[in-house]
Design an enzyme around this catalytic site. Structure first.
Site, PDB file in Angstrom:
ATOM      1  N   HIS A 101      -3.533  -7.773   4.675  1.00 29.14           N
ATOM      2  CA  HIS A 101      -2.674  -6.587   4.693  1.00 29.14           C
ATOM      3  C   HIS A 101      -3.536  -5.393   5.103  1.00 29.14           C
ATOM      4  CE1 HIS A 101      -0.228  -3.289   2.996  1.00 29.14           C
ATOM      5  NE2 HIS A 101       0.790  -4.130   2.942  1.00 29.14           N
TER       6      HIS A 101
ATOM      7  N   ASP B  43      -7.340  -9.797  -3.205  1.00 25.66           N
ATOM      8  CA  ASP B  43      -6.062  -9.081  -3.176  1.00 25.66           C
ATOM      9  C   ASP B  43      -4.990 -10.051  -3.665  1.00 25.66           C
ATOM     10  OD1 ASP B  43      -3.645  -7.917  -2.604  1.00 25.66           O
ATOM     11  OD2 ASP B  43      -4.060  -7.545  -0.490  1.00 25.66           O
TER      12      ASP B  43
ATOM     13  N   GLN C 148       0.341 -10.625  -3.790  1.00 23.31           N
ATOM     14  CA  GLN C 148       1.403 -11.607  -3.569  1.00 23.31           C
ATOM     15  C   GLN C 148       1.262 -12.831  -4.475  1.00 23.31           C
ATOM     16  OE1 GLN C 148       4.031 -11.102  -1.788  1.00 23.31           O
ATOM     17  NE2 GLN C 148       3.368  -9.203  -0.819  1.00 23.31           N
TER      18      GLN C 148
ATOM     19  N   LYS D 180       5.628  -5.134  -7.371  1.00 22.22           N
ATOM     20  CA  LYS D 180       5.954  -6.467  -6.871  1.00 22.22           C
ATOM     21  C   LYS D 180       6.120  -7.484  -8.006  1.00 22.22           C
ATOM     22  CE  LYS D 180       3.178  -5.745  -2.666  1.00 22.22           C
ATOM     23  NZ  LYS D 180       4.252  -5.547  -1.671  1.00 22.22           N
TER      24      LYS D 180
ATOM     25  N   CYS E  27       2.816  -4.613   7.719  1.00 20.46           N
ATOM     26  CA  CYS E  27       1.482  -4.049   7.456  1.00 20.46           C
ATOM     27  C   CYS E  27       0.390  -5.092   7.691  1.00 20.46           C
ATOM     28  CB  CYS E  27       1.387  -3.496   6.041  1.00 20.46           C
ATOM     29  SG  CYS E  27       2.437  -2.061   5.747  1.00 20.46           S
TER      30      CYS E  27
END
Length: 422
Positions: free
Chosen positions: A124, A202, A205, A228, A367
């Site tokens: 991202h 990261d 997700q 999220k 993104c």
């Protein structure tokens, strides 16, 4: 207890509404942002109504109650990540802010002109731009690991990159927000440690969809966003190994992060307040704590299993439609994300048509422009499933894509040919 998305949906008021078209809402844009259950909305409202005040410094009832709720949220976050201590849990404005904190504080302190930062091409922008900015400041180099034909990256390819580049930092996404590819965090961290690299993961997700144990991952930094994960926007988390956080200088200066201030300088306070300058996102943190407890009570493993079933059904059906290309690996290698393109139809047109059928999806580069460029795509359409989505919604989504393809794909191809000069 069986996993029942119909019952879970009752906790999410927004899911009862219709889309602008009048069709029942099927919210399949969860990779961008999830919805919030009543438990989170009520907890935040109760704080504002009954005990809101600034935290840590007030010596009165409301401040003490707000502080207790704020720090309880930190403990919920620690438990959610299986971290060793709440000192390793820093509240930020989101994933982007957390990565920027590491890039500015740790990066400026420990990355030099001759150092390499290694990323994957699937990142991202939030895990690319801060490192480019660091490179502009200190002169380091950014390198990328490419995807293989099946939208994955093998351990052998990664190891070759480490042997060749000897990166100081390896920063990578645990699950791609475009492809859905689940990358092997524990294995990759082990490879990185063999070469003495610092690791940032990261998990934006992953954290909302699968159980995370940062101790087992053995990463130095892990970041994710509340919005999220059924929590509010404006709140995120930086998990950092305590020894590293202690060695890093404060990122922002002001109230809350100090021990002492004089006319000649200052000394910072202890963790985690060292990295939480100013009035923190008090109510947002409280909402996040409730959201993480909510997900934990349902069971992250059960959520992941449910999403996999929906993804498997939708992914398999789309691959049977002529002119539809699924962008990503097979469901056994990814999360509940299904990105695709339709030959001759722009992704934005696909998303707009699906909205007329009550189906909310995302269209664009998500993104992740370097990833799309590497795939030869300007844009894709993305459906992303979560705990409250149903098999019926997955079927409606596939039927709507089939409808788009049959109605508009040929027309789009004719239009494209007319644009070619004779």
């Amino acid at each position: 207890m069986s996993f029942d998305p119909i019952e879970i949906r009752k906790d999410f008021p927004v899911l009862a509404r219709a889309a602008a078209s009048g069709e029942p809402l099927a919210f399949l844009d969860n990779a961008a942002s999830s919805q919030r259950p009543s438990q989170v909305i009520d907890a935040m409202s109760q704080c504002y109504r009954n005990y809101y005040a600034n935290v840590h410094r007030g010596i009165h009832t409301l401040s003490e109650e707000s502080t207790a709720a704020y720090e309880a949220a930190r403990e919920s976050t620690r438990r959610f990540l299986s971290a060793s201590s709440t000192r390793e849990i820093i509240f930020t404005a989101g994933t982007t802010a957390a990565i920027n904190l590491v890039a500015h504080s740790w990066g400026s302190e420990f990355i030099g002109q001759d150092d390499v930062i290694l990323l994957t091409i699937a990142e991202h922008h939030a895990n690319i731009v801060p490192w480019h900015q660091l490179a502009e400041r200190v002169g380091c180099r950014i390198e990328f690991v490419p995807l293989e034909d099946d939208f994955t990256i093998s351990d052998d390819v990664l190891r070759d990159k480490f042997q060749t580049l000897r990166p100081k930092l390896f920063s990578f996404v645990s699950s791609s927000n475009v492809l859905g590819t689940n990358f092997p965090v524990e294995r990759w961290t082990k490879i990185a440690k063999e070469f003495d690299a610092t690791v940032l993961v990261d998990a934006a997700q992953s954290a909302p969809h699968q159980a995370i144990d940062v101790t087992r991952w053995n990463a130095d930094f892990v970041v994710f966003s509340g919005h999220k994960a059924c929590g509010p926007s404006g709140i995120g988390v930086l998990y950092g190994r305590e020894s590293l956080l202690d060695a890093m200088p404060p990122f922002l200066g002001g109230g809350g992060m100090i021990d002492r201030v004089t006319t000649e300088g200052f000394t910072s306070t202890h963790l985690p307040e060292k990295f939480e300058a100013g009035t923190p996102p008090i109510v947002e943190a409280i909402g996040l704590g409730v959201a993480l407890d909510y997900l934990s009570d349902i069971g992250l493993d059960r959520i992941a299993e449910h999403e996999h079933k929906l993804c498997e059904a939708a992914d398999g059906a789309l691959r049977q439609i002529d002119g539809v290309e699924v962008i990503g690996p097979t469901p056994d290698k990814k999360s509940g994300i299904v990105s695709f393109s339709i030959d001759g139809v722009h992704a934005h047109d696909v998303a707009q048509w699906l909205d007329t059928r009550g189906i909310a999806v995302r269209a664009g580069h998500h993104c992740a422009m370097p990833l799309h460029e590497s795939l030869g795509k300007t844009a894709t359409t993305r459906a992303s499933f979560y705990l409250y989505n149903t098999a019926d919604e997955a079927e409606r989504f596939v039927a709507a894509v089939q409808e788009v393809q049959s109605k508009f794909a040929k027309r789009g191809r004719r239009r494209r040919r007319r644009e070619v000069p004779s």
